[in-house]
Design a protein around this motif. Structure first.
Motif, PDB file in Angstrom:
ATOM      1  N   ASP A   1       7.649  -0.010  25.702  1.00 28.63           N
ATOM      2  CA  ASP A   1       7.473   0.794  26.817  1.00 28.63           C
ATOM      3  C   ASP A   1       7.759   0.223  28.198  1.00 28.63           C
ATOM      4  OD1 ASP A   1       7.323   3.612  27.396  1.00 28.63           O
ATOM      5  OD2 ASP A   1       5.222   3.470  28.299  1.00 28.63           O
TER       6      ASP A   1
ATOM      7  N   GLN B   1       9.418  -0.320  31.204  1.00 20.62           N
ATOM      8  CA  GLN B   1      10.497   0.144  32.015  1.00 20.62           C
ATOM      9  C   GLN B   1      11.154  -0.796  33.183  1.00 20.62           C
ATOM     10  OE1 GLN B   1       9.023   3.943  33.782  1.00 20.62           O
ATOM     11  NE2 GLN B   1       7.905   4.611  31.822  1.00 20.62           N
TER      12      GLN B   1
ATOM     13  N   ARG C   1      14.264   1.456  29.369  1.00 25.77           N
ATOM     14  CA  ARG C   1      13.630   0.683  28.429  1.00 25.77           C
ATOM     15  C   ARG C   1      14.781   0.131  27.231  1.00 25.77           C
ATOM     16  NH1 ARG C   1       9.352   5.584  27.102  1.00 25.77           N
ATOM     17  NH2 ARG C   1      11.272   6.520  26.851  1.00 25.77           N
TER      18      ARG C   1
ATOM     19  N   ARG D   1      12.783  -0.536  21.253  1.00 26.29           N
ATOM     20  CA  ARG D   1      12.403   0.847  20.730  1.00 26.29           C
ATOM     21  C   ARG D   1      12.694   0.968  19.290  1.00 26.29           C
ATOM     22  NH1 ARG D   1       9.488   3.427  24.406  1.00 26.29           N
ATOM     23  NH2 ARG D   1      10.157   5.516  23.469  1.00 26.29           N
TER      24      ARG D   1
ATOM     25  N   PRO E   1       4.806   8.185  24.584  1.00 27.48           N
ATOM     26  CA  PRO E   1       5.586   7.201  24.578  1.00 27.48           C
ATOM     27  C   PRO E   1       6.079   6.144  23.498  1.00 27.48           C
ATOM     28  CG  PRO E   1       3.813   6.289  25.885  1.00 27.48           C
ATOM     29  CD  PRO E   1       3.456   7.812  25.299  1.00 27.48           C
TER      30      PRO E   1
END
Length: 290
Positions: A58, A60, A81, A86, A240
């Motif tokens: 997460d 950013q 991100r 992810r 998230p």
């Protein structure tokens, strides 16, 4: 005559040879090896995602929709991100779902199948419940579970996968009990005084394991689909926290900015499903076909 020094093989040794031969043959099929390799690589990536991922899942940045580069292998999303990070954590979610839900659902299904195969009243009741379960698709069951029981999230996905797998394993086990209980070896065990539970667990169930193992490989593939579908429609893993399904959901609106935002999860989902299906096909050819 000189006595032979090599002892004669025992009955247990002779009986175990065909089983080992089937497993050896199944593992030698190219499909099995390829499937195991694909799944193993992806599961290792998911299990060790916190150590492999170059960024936090997460974390950013201001570099939104960056293209593919050495620092961002699949580019970045709308919040800057790292998509590759992810995706790795998304694989981790599927590892949890598949490794938790399928064994639980399979165990419950096998237990109910053994009961159904030996008790007529239980069989009549449980089979009607199975009919109701099988009348609904996995996604509809997921909506019902998330709306009425546990709410959206990982728990809803696991419960849905368990509910989907119970009738599959239950009916396979029930069929095996009905097919095996009139065999000579079962009758002989009952004649010498073996209890019903011992006959089911020690004599009938081992002869159904090949079919159940093939079904387990197929169910792992289904678990990946269920997680992806539920997260895609918003009743699975919620942001998230990343999952393959939620990544696909959010990437739909940004295909022009970074196509790899969607292609990364799609490739991983396809590879997981392909790997499990290859394993199932190889095991089916080696264990079930004569």
């Amino acid at each position: 005559m000189t006595a032979m020094s090599t002892a004669a093989p025992t009955a247990a040794t002779v009986a175990s040879r065909p089983q080992r031969s089937r497993w050896s043959r199944a593992l030698r099929f190219p499909e099995t090896g390829a499937g195991l390799a694909i799944v193993a690589v992806l599961f290792v990536l998911g299990a060790f995602a916190p150590w492999i991922a170059p960024y936090g899942f997460d974390a950013q940045s201001s570099d939104s929709f960056a293209g593919v580069s050495a620092s961002h292998l699949l580019g970045t999303d709308e919040f800057g991100r790292d998509v590759f990070t992810r995706v790795l954590f998304g694989i981790r979610q599927d590892v949890v779902v598949a490794g938790l839900a399928v064994p639980i659902g399979g165990s419950l299904g096998v237990a109910l199948g053994l009961l159904c195969g030996s008790h007529r009243i239980v069989d009549a009741i449980v089979q009607r419940i199975f009919d109701v379960q099988l009348a609904f698709t996995a996604l509809v069951l997921g909506v019902a579970v998330s709306a009425t029981a546990v709410g959206p999230g990982m728990t809803a996905i696991v419960v849905t996968c368990v509910v989907v797998n119970v009738p599959l394993f239950g009916r396979l086990t029930r069929s095996a009990v009905q097919a095996q209980r009139s065999r000579d070896y079962v009758v002989a065990a009952e004649v010498v005084g073996a209890s019903r539970g011992r006959v089911l667990l020690r004599h009938i169930l081992p002869n159904a394991l090949d079919t159940l193992i093939v079904q387990a490989a197929l169910s792992l593939s289904t678990a990946v689909f269920i997680e992806g579908a539920m997260s895609f429609v918003g009743i699975g893993i919620r942001p998230p926290s990343p999952s393959l399904g939620s990544l696909l959901r959010t990437s739909v609106n940004f295909l022009d900015q970074n196509p790899w935002y969607a292609l990364g999860p799609i490739i991983v989902v396809t590879a997981l499903v392909l790997g499990f299906n290859l394993i199932a096909d190889g095991l089916n050819r080696g264990l079930l076909r004569r």
